[in-house]
Design a protein around this motif. Sequence first.
Motif, PDB file in Angstrom:
ATOM      1  N   GLY A   1      36.083  56.027 128.512  1.00  0.00           N
ATOM      2  CA  GLY A   1      35.995  57.186 129.437  1.00  0.00           C
ATOM      3  C   GLY A   1      34.726  57.022 130.349  1.00  0.00           C
TER       4      GLY A   1
ATOM      5  N   LEU B   1      37.302  64.891 134.381  1.00  0.00           N
ATOM      6  CA  LEU B   1      38.681  64.328 133.914  1.00  0.00           C
ATOM      7  C   LEU B   1      38.682  64.280 132.564  1.00  0.00           C
ATOM      8  CD1 LEU B   1      41.368  63.031 134.784  1.00  0.00           C
ATOM      9  CD2 LEU B   1      40.070  60.829 134.654  1.00  0.00           C
TER      10      LEU B   1
ATOM     11  N   PRO C   1      39.816  53.416 130.211  1.00  0.00           N
ATOM     12  CA  PRO C   1      40.608  54.247 129.303  1.00  0.00           C
ATOM     13  C   PRO C   1      40.125  54.251 128.152  1.00  0.00           C
ATOM     14  CG  PRO C   1      41.937  52.291 129.729  1.00  0.00           C
ATOM     15  CD  PRO C   1      40.765  52.240 130.623  1.00  0.00           C
TER      16      PRO C   1
ATOM     17  N   ALA D   1      40.380  63.482 128.800  1.00  0.00           N
ATOM     18  CA  ALA D   1      41.384  62.642 128.002  1.00  0.00           C
ATOM     19  C   ALA D   1      41.655  63.279 126.809  1.00  0.00           C
ATOM     20  CB  ALA D   1      41.103  61.146 127.879  1.00  0.00           C
ATOM     21  N   TYR D   2      43.027  63.631 126.761  1.00  0.00           N
ATOM     22  CA  TYR D   2      43.556  64.149 125.317  1.00  0.00           C
ATOM     23  C   TYR D   2      44.504  63.348 124.437  1.00  0.00           C
ATOM     24  CZ  TYR D   2      41.946  68.738 127.542  1.00  0.00           C
ATOM     25  OH  TYR D   2      41.338  69.730 128.078  1.00  0.00           O
TER      26      TYR D   2
ATOM     27  N   ILE E   1      42.104  53.877 134.827  1.00  0.00           N
ATOM     28  CA  ILE E   1      42.692  55.143 135.476  1.00  0.00           C
ATOM     29  C   ILE E   1      41.745  55.262 137.197  1.00  0.00           C
ATOM     30  CG2 ILE E   1      42.561  57.706 135.236  1.00  0.00           C
ATOM     31  CD1 ILE E   1      41.785  56.818 132.226  1.00  0.00           C
TER      32      ILE E   1
ATOM     33  N   TYR F   1      45.771  62.680 130.551  1.00  0.00           N
ATOM     34  CA  TYR F   1      44.705  63.093 131.457  1.00  0.00           C
ATOM     35  C   TYR F   1      44.885  64.244 132.449  1.00  0.00           C
ATOM     36  CZ  TYR F   1      44.083  58.101 129.818  1.00  0.00           C
ATOM     37  OH  TYR F   1      43.903  56.908 129.249  1.00  0.00           O
TER      38      TYR F   1
ATOM     39  N   THR G   1      47.919  59.230 125.743  1.00  0.00           N
ATOM     40  CA  THR G   1      46.876  59.867 126.099  1.00  0.00           C
ATOM     41  C   THR G   1      47.204  60.708 127.255  1.00  0.00           C
ATOM     42  OG1 THR G   1      45.131  58.299 125.322  1.00  0.00           O
ATOM     43  CG2 THR G   1      44.467  59.761 127.049  1.00  0.00           C
TER      44      THR G   1
END
Length: 205
Positions: free
Chosen positions: A73, A15, A70, A17-18, A46, A8, A6
Amino acid sequence: MGGDGTIYAGSGRNLIAYTPSGEIKWIFDAKAKILAPPVIGEDGTIYLGTTAKDMADPKKIAGYLWAIDPSTGREKWMFNIDPWMYDEYENTWKNADIYAPPVVGGDGTIYFTAEYRYVWALNPDGTLRENYDLNKFAAGWPGGTVTYSALVLDENGILYKADSNTLPGTEKEWGVIIAIRTQSRGLANSPWPKGYRNYQNTSSG
């Protein structure tokens, strides 16, 4: 980058998350602008710092330190540094952004600093473990009002902080490096426990 790939990335006050393929997993609203990259604890949590300005509360004077789940989110906890921002030298309250990423120690302690005077050490549950006043580490040092530099934690648990300020009666800015002995023994065993990733700083972010 997390252990599962992932990615960030901060964007304004969010923020994001991809997934490794570029799809958005979640977006976290940090309430204020993000200036430094997040770091990751051993359990994947995170940690993220922000500026002082809270869009929802114009009276906010200092940044937040967030802990984010994480997987979802969502907020795990938030630490507010406002109560430490009173400057007894100038008899005023200071604004303080968090410019540098936190550092996560091998025992799970989260260390971070803001624009004014202090280094904080938090337990993994977000409670205060210790608060280091930079005034007390150098005789005559008036508060450490310029604390933009990142913290460094070595393998022996020594935490280093570079600091600068204009000393009373002078027009020159002076600098010091302060070393603090901690209970942590090096960095957390995580993919990204500090800014620039590891002891060798093998990342550019």
